[in-house]
Design a protein around this motif. Structure first.
Motif, PDB file in Angstrom:
ATOM      1  N   ALA A  43       0.833  -1.209   0.000  1.00 33.62           N
ATOM      2  CA  ALA A  43       0.000   0.000   0.000  1.00 33.62           C
ATOM      3  C   ALA A  43       0.867   1.259   0.000  1.00 33.62           C
ATOM      4  O   ALA A  43       0.634   2.189  -0.775  1.00 33.62           O
ATOM      5  CB  ALA A  43      -0.933  -0.006   1.204  1.00 33.62           C
ATOM      6  N   CYS A  95      -4.569   4.949  -6.942  1.00 32.58           N
ATOM      7  CA  CYS A  95      -4.303   6.174  -6.167  1.00 32.58           C
ATOM      8  C   CYS A  95      -3.827   7.338  -7.035  1.00 32.58           C
ATOM      9  O   CYS A  95      -3.786   8.483  -6.590  1.00 32.58           O
ATOM     10  CB  CYS A  95      -3.256   5.899  -5.099  1.00 32.58           C
ATOM     11  N   THR A 139      -6.688   6.908   1.343  1.00 39.31           N
ATOM     12  CA  THR A 139      -7.775   6.029   1.790  1.00 39.31           C
ATOM     13  C   THR A 139      -7.958   4.845   0.851  1.00 39.31           C
ATOM     14  O   THR A 139      -8.519   3.834   1.232  1.00 39.31           O
ATOM     15  CB  THR A 139      -9.114   6.796   1.856  1.00 39.31           C
ATOM     16  N   TRP A 140      -7.495   4.997  -0.394  1.00 36.74           N
ATOM     17  CA  TRP A 140      -7.651   3.911  -1.358  1.00 36.74           C
ATOM     18  C   TRP A 140      -6.480   2.941  -1.346  1.00 36.74           C
ATOM     19  O   TRP A 140      -6.559   1.861  -1.919  1.00 36.74           O
ATOM     20  CB  TRP A 140      -7.820   4.480  -2.769  1.00 36.74           C
ATOM     21  N   PHE A 168      -4.849   1.014   0.917  1.00 34.01           N
ATOM     22  CA  PHE A 168      -4.972  -0.312   1.522  1.00 34.01           C
ATOM     23  C   PHE A 168      -6.040  -1.146   0.828  1.00 34.01           C
ATOM     24  O   PHE A 168      -5.874  -2.339   0.599  1.00 34.01           O
ATOM     25  CB  PHE A 168      -5.256  -0.183   3.016  1.00 34.01           C
ATOM     26  N   SER A 199      -6.017   2.340   7.291  1.00 33.36           N
ATOM     27  CA  SER A 199      -6.502   3.428   6.436  1.00 33.36           C
ATOM     28  C   SER A 199      -6.703   4.697   7.254  1.00 33.36           C
ATOM     29  O   SER A 199      -6.348   5.793   6.825  1.00 33.36           O
ATOM     30  CB  SER A 199      -7.818   3.035   5.760  1.00 33.36           C
ATOM     31  N   TRP A 217      -4.723   8.239   6.761  1.00 33.75           N
ATOM     32  CA  TRP A 217      -5.519   9.466   6.596  1.00 33.75           C
ATOM     33  C   TRP A 217      -5.074  10.521   7.611  1.00 33.75           C
ATOM     34  O   TRP A 217      -4.858  11.681   7.273  1.00 33.75           O
ATOM     35  CB  TRP A 217      -7.003   9.123   6.752  1.00 33.75           C
TER      36      TRP A 217
END
Lengths: 258, 292
Positions: free
Chosen positions: A68, A134, A189-190, A192, A234, A238
């Motif tokens: 990630a 992402c 946020t995307w 993971f 996540s 963030w």
């Protein structure tokens, strides 16, 4: 400067209370007998999974975490570059914008297996998938940010004798920071979720692998634990980006525009 | 002339005369004659070689707006001598700001000649301070824009803060500064360009009357030891009569000079003495009469 102590305390206490309430309801529901205990894991079961399988969960978390974060890093680098190119060259903007938007129209669920076939089960395919997911918000954020500069300010720079590159580095780029970081925050946020997608499409390790393998085998406690870890990761990512935003663009808290 | 052609023409002349001229070089922005200028006398008198810093001769500027076009300036003449302080006063939309863009080389006229000796430093109406820089580094931006390294630019900006009574505010963030202070920093940024002509575009228009009065006093002190030529655009007659030696009054659409006032302010008079004097009132009345 960030609200009164009362509102600050509320910002901590309110979500904690809500979470505890939800966990309590979850436990009550699993014990109520509505659903077969074999099919649903309660908070106590999940806690036990954390305690007994901590090592296993940690190992797979680190795999997914690396995918990630590295994928997100790639997305940030290429997204920022793409935003810059779109801003600087009207020709490339016209030529590539439809393609860029097109890549967003194809669902990742469809592309991911194809990429795994092409690139194999290793980390390469995962990084490409995460980066693809992402990339877009970062590119759009950078592009919009660079475009958002005050036209009067650009005119002033011109009257001061600044060349194109100086206007870019002295005015446009720093001014683009808020929207760029906004794009990074969405991308974070995307990261993971897309890493899990990638592991679903084909892998031998990672939280996505644990979930994909554990679900048909009724390992509900372990799968729930993995899901919780993903949510926490996540949230953490963030928060880190939000923290960076607060440190790097302090003026946003004080004034809305120039 | 169709609007599109107009645009192209303007872009083209821009390439020929960008960002004002080199110091002590004459740069006439001389457009091709179009239908408007053809009916006028062909060759305007050349500006005196050593006296006039700014000379606008029979300048016409139109820009497309909606379906038609707006004539911002029509047959406008202006001469500003070296070291002179000239204020242009007129209502909104009389082409005052256009005038400054012309002298700064940001626009080229459709007809007439704009001659500027030396470079013009433009101070826009809004302070345009950037929030990611401190007050000191905002002023230094004027030098960095010209390619001076950041550290050197900052060091060269520092003495100005001292000289203009802004010591202690060097490290202030822009959101900590009042409207008046922001405008002072913007003025310092303009001064720091080192250019001989200062063109100020309603610099205190957004400030309240009391702060504006303070700014006038501050600006008088700041300019006292400066040999620079000042071109001030404002809609505030009192501001013009306080700061300028000469006031040019303009009528709107198309922008034309409606009259001129010579301001003979007694040397050594304070702002309060001057603005309450009988002569000040008479000048103000004359200006209002002309602008009516």
């Amino acid at each position: 400067m960030n609200g009164s102590p009362i509102s600050r305390r509320r910002r901590l206490v309110a979500p904690l209370a809500a979470t505890l309430l939800l966990v309590g309801l979850w436990e009550l529901f699993t014990r109520s007998g509505t659903v077969d205990p074999l099919l649903i894991a309660g908070p106590v079961d999940v806690a036990r999974a954390f305690a007994e399988e901590g090592d296993l969960l940690l190992r797979h978390t680190l795999v997914t975490g690396r995918e990630a974060l590295l994928g997100l890093a790639l997305a940030i680098v290429f997204g920022a570059l793409a935003g810059l190119v779109l801003h600087l060259s009207p020709f490339l903007r016209d030529a590539t914008l439809p393609i860029l938007i097109g890549t967003q129209a194809v669902p990742l669920v469809v592309i991911a297996p194809l990429l795994v076939i092409a690139l194999g089960y290793g980390i390469g395919a995962k990084l490409v998938i995460v980066a693809l997911a992402c990339f877009f918000p970062v590119a759009v954020g950078t592009f919009d940010g660079l475009r958002s500069s005050d036209s009067e300010l650009i005119k002033l720079m011109r009257s001061l004798g600044a060349q194109r590159v100086r206007t870019l580095t002295l005015v446009e780029a720093p001014g683009a920071l808020p929207r760029f970081l906004g794009g990074v925050r969405i991308a974070a946020t995307w990261a993971f979720i897309s890493a899990v997608f990638a592991e679903y499409a084909g892998s031998t390790e990672g939280l996505g692998y644990l979930i994909a393998r554990g679900t048909p085998m009724f390992e509900t406690a372990r799968v729930s634990a993995a899901v919780l870890i993903l949510a926490a990761a996540s949230l953490l990512l963030w928060s880190l980006v939000s923290l960076a935003e607060r440190r790097l663009i302090p003026w946003l808290r004080h004034e809305q525009s120039l | 002339m169709p609007a599109k052609e107009d645009m192209q023409f303007r872009t083209q002349s821009h390439v020929q005369a960008p960002n004002g001229a080199q110091a002590n070089t004459e740069t006439p922005t001389r457009p091709q004659a179009d239908s408007a200028s053809a009916s006028r006398p062909a060759s305007p008198p050349a500006p005196e070689p050593h006296r006039d810093v700014i000379a606008l001769d029979d300048v016409t500027l139109r820009y497309p707006a909606g379906d038609g076009e707006v004539v911002a300036l029509a047959g406008f003449d202006l001469r500003v001598a070296e070291g002179e302080r000239v204020a242009i006063v007129g209502p909104s939309g009389c082409g005052k700001s256009t005038l400054l863009s012309l002298t700064a080389g940001l626009l080229a006229p459709q007809a007439g000649v704009v001659t500027v000796r030396g470079q013009v430093a433009l101070m826009p109406q809004r302070d345009l301070l950037v929030p990611w820089r401190s007050a000191l580094r905002n002023a230094a931006l004027a030098l960095e824009a010209q390619g001076v390294p950041a550290r050197e630019a900052t060091e060269r900006a520092r003495p100005l803060f001292e000289r203009f009574g802004l010591s202690g505010f060097e490290g202030s963030r822009t959101w900590q500064l009042s409207g008046g202070m922001r405008q002072r920093v913007a003025f310092l940024r303009t001064m720091l360009t080192g250019r001989p002509v200062l063109a100020l575009d309603e610099p205190f228009g957004a400030l309240d009357a009391i702060t504006r009065g303070e700014m006038h006093e501050w600006l008088e002190v700041a300019l006292a030891g400066e040999p620079r030529t000042l071109l001030l655009v404002t809609h505030d007659i009192e501001e013009a009569l306080t700061l300028a030696d000469r006031v040019v009054l303009m009528t709107p659409r198309p922008g034309r000079a409606a009259g001129e006032l010579a301001v003979d302010r007694p040397a050594g008079s304070t702002r309060a003495e001057w603005t309450t004097s009988a002569e000040f009132s008479m000048l103000k009345a004359a200006a209002l009469e002309t602008l009516r």
